[in-house]
Design an enzyme around this catalytic site. Sequence first.
Site, PDB file in Angstrom:
ATOM      1  N   ARG A  50       0.832  -1.203   0.000  1.00 40.59           N
ATOM      2  CA  ARG A  50       0.000   0.000   0.000  1.00 40.59           C
ATOM      3  C   ARG A  50       0.867   1.253   0.000  1.00 40.59           C
ATOM      4  NH1 ARG A  50      -4.143  -1.413   4.999  1.00 40.59           N
ATOM      5  NH2 ARG A  50      -4.698  -3.535   4.340  1.00 40.59           N
ATOM      6  N   ASP A  52       0.008   5.406   1.099  1.00 38.07           N
ATOM      7  CA  ASP A  52      -1.035   6.225   1.708  1.00 38.07           C
ATOM      8  C   ASP A  52      -1.469   7.359   0.787  1.00 38.07           C
ATOM      9  OD1 ASP A  52      -1.078   4.732   4.040  1.00 38.07           O
ATOM     10  OD2 ASP A  52       0.390   6.002   5.064  1.00 38.07           O
ATOM     11  N   ARG A 197       8.648   7.681   6.597  1.00 36.82           N
ATOM     12  CA  ARG A 197       8.246   9.044   6.964  1.00 36.82           C
ATOM     13  C   ARG A 197       8.716   9.410   8.376  1.00 36.82           C
ATOM     14  NH1 ARG A 197       1.982   9.121   5.717  1.00 36.82           N
ATOM     15  NH2 ARG A 197       2.157  11.077   6.892  1.00 36.82           N
TER      16      ARG A 197
END
Length: 247
Positions: A50, A52, A197
């Site tokens: 995935r 985001d 991140r």
Amino acid sequence: MKNVKLTIEYDGTGFHGWQRQEKERTVQEEIEKALSKIIKKKIVVHGSGRTDAGVHAMGQVANFVETFSIPVEKIPLAANALLPDDVAIKEAVEVDMKFHARYSATGKKYIYKIYNSSLRSPLYRNYAYFVPNVLHMEAIKEASKFFWGEHDFYAFMASGSNVKDTVRRIDSLHVYREGEIMTIEVAGNGFLYNMVRIIAGTLVDVGKGKILSKDIPQIILSKDRTRAGHTAPPQGLYLAEVFYEKN
């Protein structure tokens, strides 16, 4: 029956992430709609993982298995004619039936971009993290060395994940600057939820002097999310490449 590997590029700004979601615009859904039209069957693609909302990709990988007559090499051109401007299939190749975009992956490379200037840039607002503070590059580069290797990165995982094994291996982490753009390139055998991140946010905090470079090893060992830096925003993150064993 053919197993097709797709390499996909997208601007994540207008998407609610990769994975198909009810009532939300996603990359997976757009790809599946285009493929279903050209193959004239309902196609389900399996992504390498995935991304985001707001996260971009230069080299997302997906695969699908189906029987069809269109030449595999023609799929990108045909699909791109139907896809919106913010997503494109860059390559389609037939692969072994055992190949799976997610489960066959051996690692990934991510890029994180920071726009470091006293004045914000409208052109970079969706493609880099704007940091107006002075960032000390030497401290950031020194801190980056401590992430290399195999560690338990629990302190660099966002809440909301049910992953039990939080040990990952970082094979490389490089930081460089060109003008006002600071780039972090990190490759490894896998990444936890928001791990890249959080690493980027931690390095920014090191650059600001909020965290000392020498404290990174202890932060990793602590397995305490509150000791690591902030989570950098999604728009600076790019999935650059997914690695697989060479046949």
